[in-house]
Scaffold this motif. Sequence first.
Motif, PDB file in Angstrom:
ATOM      1  N   LEU A   1      33.227  30.542  41.654  1.00  0.00           N
ATOM      2  CA  LEU A   1      34.768  29.696  42.194  1.00  0.00           C
ATOM      3  C   LEU A   1      35.843  30.540  41.437  1.00  0.00           C
ATOM      4  N   LEU A   2      35.454  31.108  40.153  1.00  0.00           N
ATOM      5  CA  LEU A   2      36.649  31.665  39.377  1.00  0.00           C
ATOM      6  C   LEU A   2      36.852  33.063  39.563  1.00  0.00           C
ATOM      7  N   GLY A   3      36.014  33.796  40.343  1.00  0.00           N
ATOM      8  CA  GLY A   3      36.201  34.999  40.337  1.00  0.00           C
ATOM      9  C   GLY A   3      37.134  35.730  40.603  1.00  0.00           C
ATOM     10  N   ALA A   4      37.916  35.072  41.743  1.00  0.00           N
ATOM     11  CA  ALA A   4      39.273  35.733  42.290  1.00  0.00           C
ATOM     12  C   ALA A   4      40.452  35.425  41.275  1.00  0.00           C
ATOM     13  N   ILE A   5      40.240  34.198  40.583  1.00  0.00           N
ATOM     14  CA  ILE A   5      41.341  33.731  39.668  1.00  0.00           C
ATOM     15  C   ILE A   5      41.099  34.842  38.414  1.00  0.00           C
ATOM     16  N   ILE A   6      39.909  34.965  37.905  1.00  0.00           N
ATOM     17  CA  ILE A   6      39.741  36.210  36.665  1.00  0.00           C
ATOM     18  C   ILE A   6      40.225  37.306  37.192  1.00  0.00           C
ATOM     19  N   GLY A   7      39.991  37.895  38.312  1.00  0.00           N
ATOM     20  CA  GLY A   7      40.402  39.225  38.845  1.00  0.00           C
ATOM     21  C   GLY A   7      42.118  38.962  38.892  1.00  0.00           C
ATOM     22  N   ASP A   8      42.602  38.150  39.364  1.00  0.00           N
ATOM     23  CA  ASP A   8      44.170  38.001  39.397  1.00  0.00           C
ATOM     24  C   ASP A   8      44.861  37.963  37.995  1.00  0.00           C
TER      25      ASP A   8
ATOM     26  N   GLY B   1      41.865  44.212  40.431  1.00  0.00           N
ATOM     27  CA  GLY B   1      41.289  43.071  39.511  1.00  0.00           C
ATOM     28  C   GLY B   1      40.745  41.971  40.430  1.00  0.00           C
ATOM     29  N   ILE B   2      41.612  41.357  41.319  1.00  0.00           N
ATOM     30  CA  ILE B   2      41.335  40.417  42.073  1.00  0.00           C
ATOM     31  C   ILE B   2      40.110  40.666  43.288  1.00  0.00           C
ATOM     32  N   ILE B   3      40.357  42.022  43.862  1.00  0.00           N
ATOM     33  CA  ILE B   3      39.272  42.249  44.867  1.00  0.00           C
ATOM     34  C   ILE B   3      38.024  42.562  44.242  1.00  0.00           C
ATOM     35  N   ASN B   4      37.840  43.188  42.948  1.00  0.00           N
ATOM     36  CA  ASN B   4      36.454  43.281  42.334  1.00  0.00           C
ATOM     37  C   ASN B   4      36.224  41.595  41.853  1.00  0.00           C
ATOM     38  N   GLY B   5      37.035  41.014  41.504  1.00  0.00           N
ATOM     39  CA  GLY B   5      36.763  39.595  41.060  1.00  0.00           C
ATOM     40  C   GLY B   5      35.700  38.822  42.454  1.00  0.00           C
ATOM     41  N   VAL B   6      36.430  39.002  43.622  1.00  0.00           N
ATOM     42  CA  VAL B   6      35.913  38.265  44.787  1.00  0.00           C
ATOM     43  C   VAL B   6      34.542  38.967  44.941  1.00  0.00           C
TER      44      VAL B   6
END
Length: 566
Positions: free
Chosen positions: A60-67, A483-488
Motif C-alpha cells: 500500500l505504501l510503496g508508491a508513497i515511500i518512493g514519492d 523513487g516512486i517507480i521503484n516503490g511501485v
Amino acid sequence: GSVVAYFTSAKFLLFLGHALSTWGDRMWHFAVSVFLVELYGNSLLLTAVYGLVVAGSVLLLGAIIGDWVDKNSRLKVARTSLVVQNASVILCGIILMIVFLFKTQLLTLYHGWLLTMCYILVITVANIANLASTATAITIQRDWIVVVAGEDRSKLADMNATIRRIDQLTNILAPMAVGQIMTFGSPLIGCGFISGWNLMSMCVEYLLLWKVYEKTPTLALKSAKVEESELKQLNVKKESDMKPAEGVQLIVEKDVTGFEPQQEKEVSCAARIAEPFITFRDGWVAYYNQPVFLAGMGLAFLYMTVLGFDCITTGYAYTQGLSGSVLSLLMGASAVAGIMGTVAFTWLRRKCGLVRTGLISGVAQFACLVLCAISVFMPGSPLDLTVSPFADISARLFESEPLSTIAPLEDKPEMVFATGMPNFLNGSATPANSDPEMSPEPVPLISVSLLFAGVIAARVGLWSFDLTVTQLIQENVVESERGIINGVQNSMNYLLDLLHFIMVILAPNPEAFGLLVLISVSFVAMGHIMYFRFAQKRLGRQLFICCTPDPKAVSDSSPPGNTSTV
C-alpha cells in the motif's frame, strides 16, 4: 597507492555501508520470527501476522515511500531512513527484552492485555523498521549507485553485481551468526546483541554515507521535483518577481495576511487528505507508462513461486525425508549459484548487451525449472490430484478428536526452527518418514532430488535476470521518478509474493505440492514471456541476431533519443 585509493573511494564506502546495513537487516529478519514464535508458545500466529502486516504495508505504501524519496534531497532521505530503521530495531529489541524478562508478570496484569499490547507494539515498530529499510534500499541501491557510477554503464553493472553478492553472502552468514548466539546464549542475549549491533552500525553507516556524499558532488544535484518541493517552503522575504505556483501562492498569502477564507482552508485540508491516494494512483499510472513496464512485470511474476528456499519448500523437503543438515547444505549451494549468476550477468552484458542478457538468463532459468516440473511425476512424488486440496483444512475444522489427545507443539520444537512451518504442509509436526508404522518403506528421493537440482541451478539465471531488470530500470527511468517507480516495483513484488502464500494456504497438503510446482513454473514462464515482448520491442528485428563481443558497440539499452554516443 591504488589500493588505498580504492578503499577510500566512494564505491567501496558505498559497498561497506550496504554490507553493514544488510547484515543488520538479515539478522533482524531471521531473529524477529524466532522471537515471535518463542513468545507465543511456539505458535506461528504472531509470525504470520507480522508477515502479513509487512507485505500489506509495502504493497500500500510503496508508491508513497518512493514519492517521498523523489521529493527530498538524497542526503536527507538516506539519513532519515537510516536513523528510523535502526532506531526502530533498537526499540523493538528493548521491548522484546522486557517481555522476555517479565512475561509472567505481564501475563497477569490486566488479564493479559498488557502483554497483547506489547505484541502489537513489537509488530508495529518492526513494520516501521521494514518500511524505513525499503526507503533505504530505494535511495541507495536504485539512486545513489547510479549517480556514483556516473555515465559508465559497465561500472554500474559491476556495482549492481557486487551489491547482489553482498546480499547473497549476508543471507547465509548473518542468520548463522545470530543463530549461534541465540543457541548458546538465549533469546534475551540475542535481543541485546542485535540492539547493540544496530546502534553501532547506525553510527558507522551514517559516517560512511556522509563520506560518499562528500566524494560524489553530483549527489547534491537532483531534479526539478525536489526544487519544486523546496520552493513551497520558501519564506515570504525570498519571494521572487516571477509568478509562483498555485500552492506557493496560497502559502505566501497566508503568511502575509494571517487570514485565510474558510473555503480555501477546507479545500486545502481536503487536498492534503487526498494527497496520499493521489500519489498512490499517480505512481501506478507512471509505472504502467514506463518503457520498462513489461520487464518490471516479468520480474514481479517470478515472486509467484514456491520454488525457492523459503519455509514452504524447505518444509516440504522435510516431509520427504531430507534432514536439516542436508537442507543447510542445499541452501549454501543455492547461495553459491546466486553468486555465479552475478558473475554470469557481468560477462554476458559485456558480450551480448543488457537486453539480450535478460533473454539468455530467462531461458536458462526456465530450462532449469523444467527439472522441477519433471520431478512432480517421478517416483517419490506425493502428487495425488484425487485428494482434495481442502482436505487438511476441513479435517481440522470438523475433527472430533479431543484437544487433550493432541500432542502439544512444545514437545516438538525442532520442527519449528528447522523448517519455520510446523503443521502446515501435512498437518503434523512429525516428518513423513519418522513413524515406521505410517511409513514402512523409505520415500524415494528421486523426485525431491530433481526438485532441488532444478531450484539450485535456476538461481544462476534468476539472479542474472534480476540484475538485468534492475539496471534497465536504473537506466531508463528519469531521475525525478526513480523513487516512486521503484516503490511501485517493490509493491508489485510483494503482491505476487502474497499471492503465492495464499496459493499455499488454499492447498497446504503435500499431495497438492506438485500442482503448486506446476503453477509456479507457469508463472515464471509468463514472466519471461513479458520480458520477451519487451525485448522484441526494444531490439526489433535484431532480436535473433547472434551477439558479437564488441566492446565499442553502443549499448542496446540506451534510452530512445539518446544519440550522443552514436
